[in-house]
Design a protein around this motif. Structure first.
Motif, PDB file in Angstrom:
ATOM      1  N   VAL A  67      -0.115  -6.566 -22.962  1.00 24.41           N
ATOM      2  CA  VAL A  67       1.048  -5.276 -22.268  1.00 24.41           C
ATOM      3  C   VAL A  67       2.770  -6.247 -22.595  1.00 24.41           C
ATOM      4  CG1 VAL A  67       2.085  -4.289 -19.961  1.00 24.41           C
ATOM      5  CG2 VAL A  67      -0.178  -5.405 -20.223  1.00 24.41           C
ATOM      6  N   LYS A  68       3.375  -4.374 -23.668  1.00 30.67           N
ATOM      7  CA  LYS A  68       4.633  -4.506 -23.511  1.00 30.67           C
ATOM      8  C   LYS A  68       5.921  -3.684 -23.564  1.00 30.67           C
ATOM      9  CE  LYS A  68       3.419  -6.849 -27.722  1.00 30.67           C
ATOM     10  NZ  LYS A  68       3.280  -6.670 -29.961  1.00 30.67           N
ATOM     11  N   VAL A  69       6.836  -3.846 -22.843  1.00 29.02           N
ATOM     12  CA  VAL A  69       7.760  -2.352 -22.234  1.00 29.02           C
ATOM     13  C   VAL A  69       8.770  -2.658 -22.948  1.00 29.02           C
ATOM     14  CG1 VAL A  69       8.799  -2.166 -20.456  1.00 29.02           C
ATOM     15  CG2 VAL A  69       6.432  -2.883 -20.379  1.00 29.02           C
ATOM     16  N   LYS A  70       9.423  -1.638 -24.035  1.00 32.58           N
ATOM     17  CA  LYS A  70      10.396  -1.878 -24.590  1.00 32.58           C
ATOM     18  C   LYS A  70      11.404  -1.098 -23.437  1.00 32.58           C
ATOM     19  CE  LYS A  70       8.575  -1.542 -29.201  1.00 32.58           C
ATOM     20  NZ  LYS A  70       8.894  -0.774 -30.602  1.00 32.58           N
ATOM     21  N   GLU A  71      12.250  -1.646 -23.846  1.00 34.99           N
ATOM     22  CA  GLU A  71      13.546  -0.763 -23.160  1.00 34.99           C
ATOM     23  C   GLU A  71      14.723  -0.923 -23.642  1.00 34.99           C
ATOM     24  OE1 GLU A  71      12.340  -3.459 -18.926  1.00 34.99           O
ATOM     25  OE2 GLU A  71      14.827  -4.170 -19.663  1.00 34.99           O
ATOM     26  N   GLU A  72      16.194  -0.368 -23.016  1.00 34.21           N
ATOM     27  CA  GLU A  72      17.259  -0.338 -24.261  1.00 34.21           C
ATOM     28  C   GLU A  72      18.157  -1.430 -23.856  1.00 34.21           C
ATOM     29  OE1 GLU A  72      20.126   3.376 -22.307  1.00 34.21           O
ATOM     30  OE2 GLU A  72      18.388   3.987 -23.038  1.00 34.21           O
ATOM     31  N   PRO A  73      18.927  -2.190 -25.330  1.00 30.58           N
ATOM     32  CA  PRO A  73      19.748  -3.210 -26.012  1.00 30.58           C
ATOM     33  C   PRO A  73      20.252  -3.476 -24.559  1.00 30.58           C
ATOM     34  CG  PRO A  73      20.149  -2.293 -27.329  1.00 30.58           C
ATOM     35  CD  PRO A  73      19.324  -0.682 -26.315  1.00 30.58           C
ATOM     36  N   ARG A  74      20.529  -4.718 -24.572  1.00 31.46           N
ATOM     37  CA  ARG A  74      20.965  -4.951 -23.513  1.00 31.46           C
ATOM     38  C   ARG A  74      22.990  -4.601 -23.680  1.00 31.46           C
ATOM     39  NH1 ARG A  74      17.476  -7.428 -22.289  1.00 31.46           N
ATOM     40  NH2 ARG A  74      15.921  -8.072 -20.713  1.00 31.46           N
ATOM     41  N   ASN A  75      22.996  -5.014 -24.627  1.00 35.15           N
ATOM     42  CA  ASN A  75      23.977  -4.961 -25.716  1.00 35.15           C
ATOM     43  C   ASN A  75      24.872  -3.803 -26.163  1.00 35.15           C
ATOM     44  OD1 ASN A  75      26.899  -5.944 -27.042  1.00 35.15           O
ATOM     45  ND2 ASN A  75      25.796  -6.450 -28.872  1.00 35.15           N
ATOM     46  N   GLN A  76      25.802  -3.154 -25.186  1.00 33.25           N
ATOM     47  CA  GLN A  76      25.836  -1.473 -24.901  1.00 33.25           C
ATOM     48  C   GLN A  76      27.149  -1.353 -26.478  1.00 33.25           C
ATOM     49  OE1 GLN A  76      24.579   0.918 -24.120  1.00 33.25           O
ATOM     50  NE2 GLN A  76      22.913   0.124 -23.173  1.00 33.25           N
ATOM     51  N   VAL A  77      27.790  -2.350 -26.369  1.00 29.82           N
ATOM     52  CA  VAL A  77      28.892  -2.487 -27.240  1.00 29.82           C
ATOM     53  C   VAL A  77      28.561  -1.962 -28.376  1.00 29.82           C
ATOM     54  CG1 VAL A  77      31.456  -3.736 -27.978  1.00 29.82           C
ATOM     55  CG2 VAL A  77      30.345  -3.557 -25.476  1.00 29.82           C
ATOM     56  N   LEU A  78      28.067  -2.641 -29.090  1.00 29.08           N
ATOM     57  CA  LEU A  78      27.161  -2.858 -30.529  1.00 29.08           C
ATOM     58  C   LEU A  78      26.388  -1.650 -30.532  1.00 29.08           C
ATOM     59  CD1 LEU A  78      26.363  -4.477 -33.491  1.00 29.08           C
ATOM     60  CD2 LEU A  78      24.579  -5.513 -32.266  1.00 29.08           C
ATOM     61  N   LEU A  79      25.529  -1.590 -30.040  1.00 35.32           N
ATOM     62  CA  LEU A  79      24.980   0.225 -29.547  1.00 35.32           C
ATOM     63  C   LEU A  79      25.771   0.735 -30.193  1.00 35.32           C
ATOM     64  CD1 LEU A  79      22.286   1.545 -30.070  1.00 35.32           C
ATOM     65  CD2 LEU A  79      22.736   2.096 -27.279  1.00 35.32           C
ATOM     66  N   GLU A  80      27.249   1.153 -29.172  1.00 30.49           N
ATOM     67  CA  GLU A  80      27.995   2.144 -29.623  1.00 30.49           C
ATOM     68  C   GLU A  80      29.246   2.204 -31.218  1.00 30.49           C
ATOM     69  OE1 GLU A  80      31.034   1.668 -26.512  1.00 30.49           O
ATOM     70  OE2 GLU A  80      29.105   2.669 -24.900  1.00 30.49           O
ATOM     71  N   LYS A  81      28.990   1.250 -31.608  1.00 30.74           N
ATOM     72  CA  LYS A  81      30.162   0.810 -32.746  1.00 30.74           C
ATOM     73  C   LYS A  81      28.563   1.439 -34.003  1.00 30.74           C
ATOM     74  CE  LYS A  81      31.425  -2.839 -35.918  1.00 30.74           C
ATOM     75  NZ  LYS A  81      31.680  -4.239 -35.784  1.00 30.74           N
ATOM     76  N   ASN A  82      27.943   0.830 -33.708  1.00 32.81           N
ATOM     77  CA  ASN A  82      26.774   1.919 -34.621  1.00 32.81           C
ATOM     78  C   ASN A  82      26.313   2.967 -34.755  1.00 32.81           C
ATOM     79  OD1 ASN A  82      25.784  -0.736 -35.252  1.00 32.81           O
ATOM     80  ND2 ASN A  82      24.121  -1.433 -34.540  1.00 32.81           N
ATOM     81  N   ASN A  83      26.425   3.397 -33.736  1.00 35.12           N
ATOM     82  CA  ASN A  83      26.571   4.764 -33.011  1.00 35.12           C
ATOM     83  C   ASN A  83      27.573   5.633 -33.698  1.00 35.12           C
ATOM     84  OD1 ASN A  83      24.241   5.037 -32.333  1.00 35.12           O
ATOM     85  ND2 ASN A  83      24.657   5.098 -29.739  1.00 35.12           N
ATOM     86  N   GLU A  84      29.083   4.908 -33.592  1.00 31.84           N
ATOM     87  CA  GLU A  84      29.961   5.594 -34.814  1.00 31.84           C
ATOM     88  C   GLU A  84      29.981   5.762 -36.288  1.00 31.84           C
ATOM     89  OE1 GLU A  84      32.864   2.620 -32.965  1.00 31.84           O
ATOM     90  OE2 GLU A  84      33.105   4.143 -30.994  1.00 31.84           O
ATOM     91  N   LEU A  85      29.229   3.810 -36.767  1.00 27.82           N
ATOM     92  CA  LEU A  85      29.437   4.259 -37.965  1.00 27.82           C
ATOM     93  C   LEU A  85      28.480   4.469 -38.522  1.00 27.82           C
ATOM     94  CD1 LEU A  85      29.579   0.143 -38.204  1.00 27.82           C
ATOM     95  CD2 LEU A  85      31.029   1.403 -38.913  1.00 27.82           C
ATOM     96  N   ILE A  86      27.707   5.128 -38.381  1.00 22.18           N
ATOM     97  CA  ILE A  86      26.133   6.070 -38.158  1.00 22.18           C
ATOM     98  C   ILE A  86      27.075   7.875 -38.690  1.00 22.18           C
ATOM     99  CG2 ILE A  86      23.873   7.706 -37.632  1.00 22.18           C
ATOM    100  CD1 ILE A  86      23.115   5.296 -37.111  1.00 22.18           C
ATOM    101  N   GLU A  87      28.109   7.580 -37.362  1.00 21.28           N
ATOM    102  CA  GLU A  87      28.663   9.312 -37.731  1.00 21.28           C
ATOM    103  C   GLU A  87      29.557   9.003 -38.849  1.00 21.28           C
ATOM    104  OE1 GLU A  87      29.344  13.168 -36.695  1.00 21.28           O
ATOM    105  OE2 GLU A  87      27.814  12.051 -35.610  1.00 21.28           O
ATOM    106  N   LYS A  88      30.070   8.616 -39.026  1.00 25.68           N
ATOM    107  CA  LYS A  88      30.548   8.164 -40.687  1.00 25.68           C
ATOM    108  C   LYS A  88      30.451   7.955 -41.663  1.00 25.68           C
ATOM    109  CE  LYS A  88      34.197   4.860 -38.591  1.00 25.68           C
ATOM    110  NZ  LYS A  88      35.637   3.723 -38.447  1.00 25.68           N
ATOM    111  N   ILE A  89      28.746   7.930 -41.774  1.00 21.65           N
ATOM    112  CA  ILE A  89      27.865   8.142 -42.665  1.00 21.65           C
ATOM    113  C   ILE A  89      27.196   9.019 -42.761  1.00 21.65           C
ATOM    114  CG2 ILE A  89      25.475   7.132 -43.771  1.00 21.65           C
ATOM    115  CD1 ILE A  89      26.054   4.681 -42.003  1.00 21.65           C
ATOM    116  N   ARG A  90      27.273   9.582 -41.608  1.00 19.37           N
ATOM    117  CA  ARG A  90      26.879  11.485 -41.622  1.00 19.37           C
ATOM    118  C   ARG A  90      27.839  12.554 -42.413  1.00 19.37           C
ATOM    119  NH1 ARG A  90      24.863  10.621 -36.629  1.00 19.37           N
ATOM    120  NH2 ARG A  90      22.336  10.646 -36.848  1.00 19.37           N
ATOM    121  N   GLN A  91      29.277  11.990 -41.847  1.00 22.76           N
ATOM    122  CA  GLN A  91      30.759  12.708 -42.073  1.00 22.76           C
ATOM    123  C   GLN A  91      30.647  12.103 -44.119  1.00 22.76           C
ATOM    124  OE1 GLN A  91      32.832  14.466 -40.724  1.00 22.76           O
ATOM    125  NE2 GLN A  91      31.381  14.607 -38.442  1.00 22.76           N
ATOM    126  N   LEU A  92      30.597  11.116 -44.574  1.00 23.57           N
ATOM    127  CA  LEU A  92      30.441  10.969 -45.893  1.00 23.57           C
ATOM    128  C   LEU A  92      29.667  11.469 -46.318  1.00 23.57           C
ATOM    129  CD1 LEU A  92      30.779   6.881 -45.995  1.00 23.57           C
ATOM    130  CD2 LEU A  92      32.415   8.310 -46.668  1.00 23.57           C
TER     131      LEU A  92
END
Length: 541
Positions: free
Chosen positions: A182-207
């Motif tokens: 049995v395996k249960v996947k949850e959202e990561p607890r490090n939300q700061v890193l997740l927000e930073k990654n989302n900001e960088l991905i948005e910058k890549i989309r702009q590029l």
């Protein structure tokens, strides 16, 4: 809140077949059981260096695309006289040398032309620097797209909690294997890193959006069909002096040297404790699963027996048309005689090699030449025996046991000798080809030796020049050091001399002051003496 375990709930829900389930539970606990309970955390960390570099450098690319440098060219065209706007001395020379373009000449001598050669200025966009910028844009698109697709496919970070059990046990005469996972996947607890990654991905989309806009500009469409630019890039004066073109050149070097995927994946795992109650829950779940399987098979036994098995796929055999014989050095009496003969010759060659190279290291060149020559002669002797054996085995054997006449014997001997000669001529041709090949290899190795010797001589020359330069530098430093010591000694002597002179001058000044002081004192005393004398003389009178 009171803790309620799973097996208590199962006990309440289970009404029938409790005895069968208990038996399965006891058998499962007595078997070989493996359990695990862990937490795995996967975190994606994006590298923002290439994103920020491209984000800042693309401004220079966009500025060049909007206002590129152009080369002005003068294009000469032949037009009707009514369309000619500007005439030069070259127009007059062209008309004088091409009289077919003259319409008529008046009585006053005025020349009326039909067509004139004019010069029109045109701007050429396809200079080397602009073609370099076009190649840079075309190279940036796969650079960004590859990393964007990889990042998007792996951007989902998660924390996974897993529990499992593998059990092997016997129930009567049956062997039972149970795998519970049995395996249960949850959202990561490090939300700061997740927000930073989302900001960088948005910058890549702009590029990506900016690069697509650049790709559809008139600048890129015009230069795409021109002669492409290949590395290495020439640093022209425009690339050196212009800030935007220089930034493009730096960006080219950056993406050429950046070989990373653009992100890193960090895995963390820790094992969690598994207490007795939790272990009992897992065993109850496994036992209920086995019980459900057994009950289902018993209830649907007739139905399952009527279902036919799937037909097994039979693979066709593959016909082996070629077989590569690899001889070995181990005796095998089951082999045919031909293989044994080949094995014999391989053994002989191996023995010759061992006998020729008895030592691991050669002490001198003479011993090396002797050993290698002995080995080559041994191999040549074995080859001669092989050739003789093969040629003799291929010749036609004498048929019949009738007594032959001397003429028939001689004819047969001539025929055999012709066959011998034919084989040896073929062997001679092969040997000549081998000799030519060996001579070519010798020439090639000689050329390599000459190049290596030349490189060695150059290196020795460099080392010698380096030693001479170091020696000269050392001598120069020693001379400088000696001059420094001499200069310091002279400076100290000169300083001492100045001190002595100053001391003498001060002493002379002090002596002069002392003498003046004594003279003044004597003068005052004489003056007092004269005054006393005059006073004494006045009193006597």
């Amino acid at each position: 809140m009171e803790k309620v375990y799973l097996h208590d709930f199962v006990e309440k829900m289970r009404l029938d077949n409790s005895e069968l389930c208990e038996r399965f539970c006891h058998a499962l606990r007595a078997g070989r059981n493996k359990t695990y309970h862990n937490v795995v955390s996967e975190a994606i960390t994006l590298d923002d260096s290439w994103i920020l570099t491209l984000e800042s450098a693309l401004f220079s690319v966009e500025k060049i695309v909007k206002n590129p440098r152009k080369f002005i060219i003068d294009e000469e065209i032949l037009v009707d006289v009514a369309k000619a706007r500007r005439t030069t001395s070259k127009t007059v020379r062209h008309l004088s040398s091409n009289s077919q373009y003259v319409q008529n000449i008046t009585e006053e001598g005025e020349v009326r032309p039909k067509k004139l050669l004019t010069t029109e200025m045109d701007e050429d966009l396809a200079i080397y620097e602009n073609r370099f910028v076009c190649a840079l844009v075309q190279r940036l698109i796969p650079f960004v797209e590859t990393r964007y697709n990889d990042i998007v496919s792996r951007q989902n970070s998660f924390d996974q909690t897993g529990v499992g059990m593998i059990s092997n046990f016997r129930y009567g005469k049956n062997e039972v294997e149970v795998k519970l996972n049995v395996k249960v996947k949850e959202e990561p607890r490090n939300q700061v890193l997740l927000e930073k990654n989302n900001e960088l991905i948005e910058k890549i989309r702009q590029l990506r959006k900016r690069l697509k806009i650049l790709l559809n500009t008139e600048f890129i469409r015009t230069l795409s069909g021109k002669k492409p630019v290949h590395p290495p890039i020439m640093k022209t004066n425009l690339i050196k002096m212009n800030v935007d073109y220089n930034n493009c050149y730096k960006l080219w070097l950056y993406i050429s040297s950046y070989t990373y995927v653009g992100f890193s994946v960090n895995y963390q795992e820790k094992s969690l404790p598994l207490d007795g109650d939790y272990y009992d829950d897992l065993t109850v779940i496994a036992a209920i699963s086995v019980q459900s399987l057994v009950q289902n098979n018993l209830l649907n036994k007739r139905t399952y027996e009527n279902i036919p098995f799937k037909k097994m796929k039979e693979k066709d055999f593959k016909l082996l048309t070629q077989y590569k014989f690899e001889p070995t050095f181990e005796a095998d009496n089951s082999k045919p005689s031909e293989d044994i003969v080949n094995e014999y010759y391989f053994k002989r060659m191996r023995d010759e090699l061992v006998r020729a190279t008895k030592r691991n290291e050669y002490l001198d060149e003479k011993e090396l030449k002797t050993s290698f020559a002995r080995f080559c002669r041994g191999i040549a002797k074995i080859n001669e025996e092989m050739y003789k054996d093969v040629i003799t085995s291929q010749l036609p054997k004498t048929k019949g046991k009738l007594k032959k006449t001397p003429l028939q014997k001689k004819e047969e001997a001539v025929s055999r000798q012709k066959e011998y000669l034919k084989r040896y001529r073929q062997l001679s041709l092969i040997k000549r080809e081998e000799l030519e090949k060996i001579l070519r290899l010798e020439a090639r190795e000689l050329l390599k030796l000459e190049k290596l010797q030349e490189a060695l001589d150059k290196e020795r020359g460099r080392q010698k020049n380096k030693r001479l330069a170091e020696k000269k530098q050392k001598e120069r430093l020693e001379k400088i050091s000696n001059k420094k010591v001499i200069a310091e000694t002279n400076a100290k002597e000169y300083e001492q001399e100045i001190r002595d002179r100053e001391a003498a001058r001060i002493a002379a000044i002090e002596e002069e002051k002392r003498l003046k002081k004594e003279a003044a004192i004597r003068k005052r005393e004489l003056k007092k003496l004269e005054e006393l004398k005059e006073k004494y003389d006045g009193e006597n009178k």
